[in-house]
Design an enzyme around this catalytic site. Structure first.
Site, short mmCIF file in Angstrom:
data_model
loop_
_atom_site.label_atom_id
_atom_site.label_comp_id
_atom_site.label_asym_id
_atom_site.label_seq_id
_atom_site.Cartn_x
_atom_site.Cartn_y
_atom_site.Cartn_z
N SER A 186 47.49 105.05 -37.09
CA SER A 186 46.57 105.71 -38.01
C SER A 186 45.24 104.99 -37.96
O SER A 186 45.18 103.80 -37.62
CB SER A 186 47.13 105.65 -39.44
OG SER A 186 46.13 105.98 -40.40
N TYR A 210 50.86 100.59 -46.32
CA TYR A 210 50.76 101.62 -45.28
C TYR A 210 49.79 101.20 -44.18
O TYR A 210 50.11 101.27 -43.00
CB TYR A 210 50.30 102.95 -45.89
CG TYR A 210 50.02 104.00 -44.84
CD1 TYR A 210 51.07 104.59 -44.15
CD2 TYR A 210 48.72 104.36 -44.53
CE1 TYR A 210 50.82 105.52 -43.15
CE2 TYR A 210 48.46 105.30 -43.54
CZ TYR A 210 49.52 105.88 -42.86
OH TYR A 210 49.27 106.80 -41.87
#
Length: 269
Positions: free
Chosen positions: A142, A155
């Site tokens: 990501s 995350y």
């Protein structure tokens, strides 16, 4: 239907979103498919559509990758099925809430899936592909791996792990015929955002990429030979500059004496 046969591709998190689109695109490129996700019903629906539209063989494996027995089952498939030539390590989830406002058990499950399960599958595939002298591993990271302040810290850290692991694996396995790619999506129109607690409809819409466009860009990056593919990055030279600076900095760590700023402080004490 394509007559090309590129072997079998395994896609995790394949029941919806990015994973389902990867499965569709890879089947159209000539791969038979093994689709992995928790929901057997959703997997069956995706598999039926892809098989009908492409004529490829599509097999489904319902598995919860946070369950050790299920995870070991998929590891075993990667080790023993010699037709497998590609793994898309896509399964994962995120959170948008601040670190101290997020349930610790939830973050623990995130670590288990985003890091532990991904690593074990990459390890199993890496071993098997190295022995066969060919194969490709695609790990979905990501932009939060770099822009760590954007979302939940756990995350972001999990995706930074994926990026770093992929770069290290690429260096280690490239001479064994194994390609490794890290894909860093930005905001993408999938159910990910609903699970994270911030529906993408609430984001500035000029940030949000169609999931089909994200996957197509990632596959184009793979075709170009990129180790790191960042679909929303408009100028690829920016990544080359960033990563070049990182590598240059890493060459300045080989000193047995602390930096002068620390010696000055210590002397004053």
């Amino acid at each position: 239907m394509t007559d090309t046969n590129k072997g079998t591709a395994v896609v995790t998190g394949a029941s919806s979103g990015i994973g389902a689109i990867y499965a569709d695109r890879l089947a159209r490129q000539g791969y038979d498919m093994i689709l992995v996700a928790r929901s057997r019903d959703k997997l069956d629906a995706v598999a039926k559509r892809i098989a009908t539209e492409t004529g490829r063989y599509v097999h489904v494996l319902a598995a919860d990758l946070n369950d050790r027995q299920d995870l070991e089952k998929i590891e075993q498939v990667l080790r023993t099925d010699s037709t497998i030539t590609l793994l898309v390590n896509n399964a994962g989830f995120g959170a948008a809430s601040p670190f101290l406002q997020t349930d610790m058990d939830w973050m623990g499950q995130m670590i288990d899936l985003n890091i532990t399960a991904l690593t074990r599958l990459a390890y199993a595939a890496g071993q098997a592909f190295s022995e066969r002298g060919k194969g490709t591993i695609v790990n979905i990271s990501s932009i939060a791996a770099i822009a760590s302040e954007l979302l939940n810290g756990v995350y972001s850290a999990s995706k930074a792990f994926v990026l770093t692991l992929s770069q290290s694996m690429s260096k280690e396995l490239s001479d064994k015929g194994v390609r490794v790619q890290a894909v860093l999506p930005g905001a993408t129109a999938t159910e990910f955002w609903d699970v994270a607690g911030l529906p993408h409809a609430n984001l500035p819409q000029d940030w949000v990429m169609r999931s089909e466009d994200m996957v197509d860009a990632a596959l184009a990056g793979l075709e170009l030979g990129e180790v790191v593919t960042i679909p929303p990055l408009q100028d690829g030279a920016d990544w080359a500059t960033f990563d070049g600076a990182r590598q240059e900095l890493s060459g300045k760590f080989r000193h047995k004496i602390p930096g002068g700023r620390y010696l000055t402080t210590r002397s004053a004490a």
